[in-house]
Design a protein around this motif. Sequence first.
Motif, PDB file in Angstrom:
ATOM      1  N   ALA A   5      18.761 -59.432 -30.176  1.00  0.00           N
ATOM      2  CA  ALA A   5      17.909 -59.419 -29.557  1.00  0.00           C
ATOM      3  C   ALA A   5      16.889 -61.191 -29.367  1.00  0.00           C
ATOM      4  CB  ALA A   5      16.462 -58.334 -29.461  1.00  0.00           C
ATOM      5  N   ALA A   6      16.648 -61.437 -28.349  1.00  0.00           N
ATOM      6  CA  ALA A   6      15.241 -62.323 -28.944  1.00  0.00           C
ATOM      7  C   ALA A   6      13.996 -61.988 -29.448  1.00  0.00           C
ATOM      8  CB  ALA A   6      14.584 -63.390 -27.398  1.00  0.00           C
ATOM      9  N   HIS A   7      13.057 -62.615 -29.925  1.00  0.00           N
ATOM     10  CA  HIS A   7      11.907 -62.052 -31.096  1.00  0.00           C
ATOM     11  C   HIS A   7      10.908 -61.154 -29.929  1.00  0.00           C
ATOM     12  CE1 HIS A   7       9.794 -62.107 -34.129  1.00  0.00           C
ATOM     13  NE2 HIS A   7       9.029 -63.186 -34.114  1.00  0.00           N
ATOM     14  N   GLY A   8      10.971 -59.789 -30.677  1.00  0.00           N
ATOM     15  CA  GLY A   8      10.410 -59.146 -29.656  1.00  0.00           C
ATOM     16  C   GLY A   8      10.932 -58.345 -28.949  1.00  0.00           C
ATOM     17  N   ARG A   9      11.559 -58.605 -28.338  1.00  0.00           N
ATOM     18  CA  ARG A   9      13.072 -57.986 -26.958  1.00  0.00           C
ATOM     19  C   ARG A   9      13.180 -56.508 -27.568  1.00  0.00           C
ATOM     20  NH1 ARG A   9       8.622 -60.471 -25.642  1.00  0.00           N
ATOM     21  NH2 ARG A   9       8.908 -62.595 -25.795  1.00  0.00           N
ATOM     22  N   ALA A  10      13.637 -56.415 -28.454  1.00  0.00           N
ATOM     23  CA  ALA A  10      14.634 -55.658 -28.962  1.00  0.00           C
ATOM     24  C   ALA A  10      14.780 -54.525 -27.723  1.00  0.00           C
ATOM     25  CB  ALA A  10      15.315 -55.201 -30.359  1.00  0.00           C
ATOM     26  N   PRO A  11      13.011 -53.555 -27.825  1.00  0.00           N
ATOM     27  CA  PRO A  11      13.245 -52.353 -26.913  1.00  0.00           C
ATOM     28  C   PRO A  11      14.160 -52.836 -25.634  1.00  0.00           C
ATOM     29  CG  PRO A  11      11.612 -52.743 -28.288  1.00  0.00           C
ATOM     30  CD  PRO A  11      11.648 -54.671 -28.110  1.00  0.00           C
ATOM     31  N   ALA A  12      13.780 -53.655 -25.055  1.00  0.00           N
ATOM     32  CA  ALA A  12      14.128 -53.992 -23.832  1.00  0.00           C
ATOM     33  C   ALA A  12      15.368 -53.760 -23.134  1.00  0.00           C
ATOM     34  CB  ALA A  12      13.231 -55.575 -23.239  1.00  0.00           C
ATOM     35  N   ILE A  13      16.151 -54.451 -24.508  1.00  0.00           N
ATOM     36  CA  ILE A  13      17.509 -54.964 -24.563  1.00  0.00           C
ATOM     37  C   ILE A  13      17.834 -53.038 -25.096  1.00  0.00           C
ATOM     38  CG2 ILE A  13      19.211 -55.660 -25.697  1.00  0.00           C
ATOM     39  CD1 ILE A  13      18.240 -58.308 -26.460  1.00  0.00           C
ATOM     40  N   ALA A  14      17.381 -52.354 -25.677  1.00  0.00           N
ATOM     41  CA  ALA A  14      17.602 -51.321 -25.747  1.00  0.00           C
ATOM     42  C   ALA A  14      17.752 -50.672 -24.834  1.00  0.00           C
ATOM     43  CB  ALA A  14      16.780 -50.024 -26.735  1.00  0.00           C
ATOM     44  N   THR A  15      16.563 -50.411 -24.207  1.00  0.00           N
ATOM     45  CA  THR A  15      16.627 -49.885 -22.495  1.00  0.00           C
ATOM     46  C   THR A  15      18.175 -49.868 -21.813  1.00  0.00           C
ATOM     47  OG1 THR A  15      13.975 -49.338 -22.821  1.00  0.00           O
ATOM     48  CG2 THR A  15      14.878 -49.093 -20.639  1.00  0.00           C
ATOM     49  N   ALA A  22       4.443 -55.567 -26.343  1.00  0.00           N
ATOM     50  CA  ALA A  22       4.291 -54.606 -25.148  1.00  0.00           C
ATOM     51  C   ALA A  22       5.849 -54.162 -24.105  1.00  0.00           C
ATOM     52  CB  ALA A  22       3.922 -56.122 -23.401  1.00  0.00           C
ATOM     53  N   GLU A  23       6.258 -54.781 -25.063  1.00  0.00           N
ATOM     54  CA  GLU A  23       8.673 -54.106 -24.652  1.00  0.00           C
ATOM     55  C   GLU A  23       7.615 -52.566 -26.083  1.00  0.00           C
ATOM     56  OE1 GLU A  23       8.236 -57.207 -25.462  1.00  0.00           O
ATOM     57  OE2 GLU A  23       8.664 -58.115 -23.989  1.00  0.00           O
ATOM     58  N   THR A  24       7.554 -52.925 -27.161  1.00  0.00           N
ATOM     59  CA  THR A  24       6.903 -51.671 -27.558  1.00  0.00           C
ATOM     60  C   THR A  24       6.660 -50.259 -27.188  1.00  0.00           C
ATOM     61  OG1 THR A  24       7.049 -53.058 -29.743  1.00  0.00           O
ATOM     62  CG2 THR A  24       6.201 -50.887 -30.212  1.00  0.00           C
TER      63      THR A  24
END
Lengths: 348, 250
Positions: free
Chosen positions: B70-80, B106-108
């Motif tokens: 993931a890009a920094h901080g975006r892991a939960p969006a990718i997981a979604t 925000a993603e978290t």
Amino acid sequence: MNKKILMKGNEALAEAAIRAGCRYYFGYPITPQNEVPAYMSKRLPEVNGVFVQAESELASINMIFGAGACGARCMTSSSSPGISLMQEGISYISGAETPAVIVNMMRGGPGLGNIAPSQGDYFQAVKGGGHGDYKIIVFAPASAQEIVNFTVLAFDLTIKYRIPVMILGDGLLGQMTEPVVLPEMKEIQDDINWSICRGQDQVIIRSLYLVPENQLELHNLHLQKKYRSIEKDLNKYYEQYNANDCDYLIFAYGTTARVCKAAIDRLQKENIKIGLFRPISLWPFPKEEIISISSKIKKAFVFEMAQAQFEEDIRLSFEGKKEIKGFYKLGGAIFNDDEIYELIKKNI
Amino acid sequence: MITGKILYKRPKTLKDVNMSYCPGCSHSLMNKILCEIIDEFDIQKKTVVIAPVGCAVLLYDYIDCDSVEAAHGRAPAIATGIKRVNPDNIVISYQGDGDLLSIGMAETIHTANRGENITVVFMNNAVYGMTGGQMAPTTLVGQITKTTPSGRNPENEGYPIRACELINTLEAPYFIARCKVTNSKSIMQTKKILKKAIGYQINKKGYSFIEILSNCPTNWGMKPKDSNKWIQEVMSKYYPVKIFRDKGEA
């Protein structure tokens, strides 16, 4: 053949995406493209698809990164400020080579600008708004029907080449209601052998290659090779309008090109030999065709709703060999045909 | 020939490679625990781990599962995105404190708020490890870091953010817990809790958030043993180790 129906550009785009097999849409509200998420939120559940309203454009682009990593036909849509936020994700998706269809219904900028139609994101779209050496395929339709046709094509190409494909429209094209013929619903079974979640040996979707020489440089060379082959494959997407045997040629794309046609019709009645060359794919740019046509004319005109962005690519193709005169509308202002008519008359 | 019962071995999902984590770091331990759980559930071929920006960026080099970086901080969006396409796959978003609570706040929050059926493993070591020890959202008041050379001062930097407590204000999450991995007992307890969380995901119960109080001997300037002691004596006073919510037990 399906019959003609009246549809708004944005809604025609959404329905075309679904008929092209898109079952995953992630997006965040922004004018002037709000009809896309509204349509998708209603229509996708009817075809067992998924609609998620993301918390931001940062999230929506990364949601389609995740969906694309699974090899899914997925899409997000936004307008200029939102597309700026997506640039990080577009760079990652380009590096990781996953499919994504991204719609930009451009509005006036810079900054919050306004919600009127613009072509001010040309550089961002075709020169790469994010970091690193990458390219995305960019289609600039000029009617609701072209929005439909190129949206369908966008999904096939994004799956084929594993590269983001952008539909670059503007607020006018998105909001305008026009007759369209929609394609049949496609039953898609993409044959994908690279994605995650196939229960095979480990698949890693990444853009990190820590070692320059034998990793990231090689990866970049691989990407560049892919871009060159796309340039070769997609060199036919342009329209010529009365462009044979012309003294003068207008270069314009999207909405602006359409307005130019009306002016050209009037000028031709006065026996002025003028035509239009309209690139539909902005990357790859139909450079060869422009080089070849440039030798046959006296002078070129460029019209765009931006400050000489598109014109720069025309100039690069012309290599200074012929005179080019550009006219621009900025900040959401649009040309009308009388104006174009007068400008041409004054400058020939 | 050696005979007898094998009592302990490398989990199948954990690759037999050298890790880039510093000696004594909690990451290597948590990578192993995660792999043990994946093996115990026999879900190696259906698990996707999201590699974050941070010390765990090479997670896929250690954990032999499908992975997206993931890009920094975006892991939960990718997981979604992954989970919405493949609801039967097991998706684990493995993140550090800067990633999860700063750039990816925000993603978290919104991924938790949607109740995405994923498991978030939150490695809280109160510091940016990869970049060399800058202040994190979870850096304690008074804690010295590269960017708080006189110690974190709330008047200038605000107070450390408690992630579990924040997520516990939302309706959707199914399981929220804070753990530590400072001794055998707490390691076993952490494994039990994380296994429960992944079990909930397998049974499509919904979102789990598992915070691990982790050490960073390198950037804390401590020996691993002392760093674990600091977690026990200092860090866990501000970040209480407990189960905040367990809808499965309610």
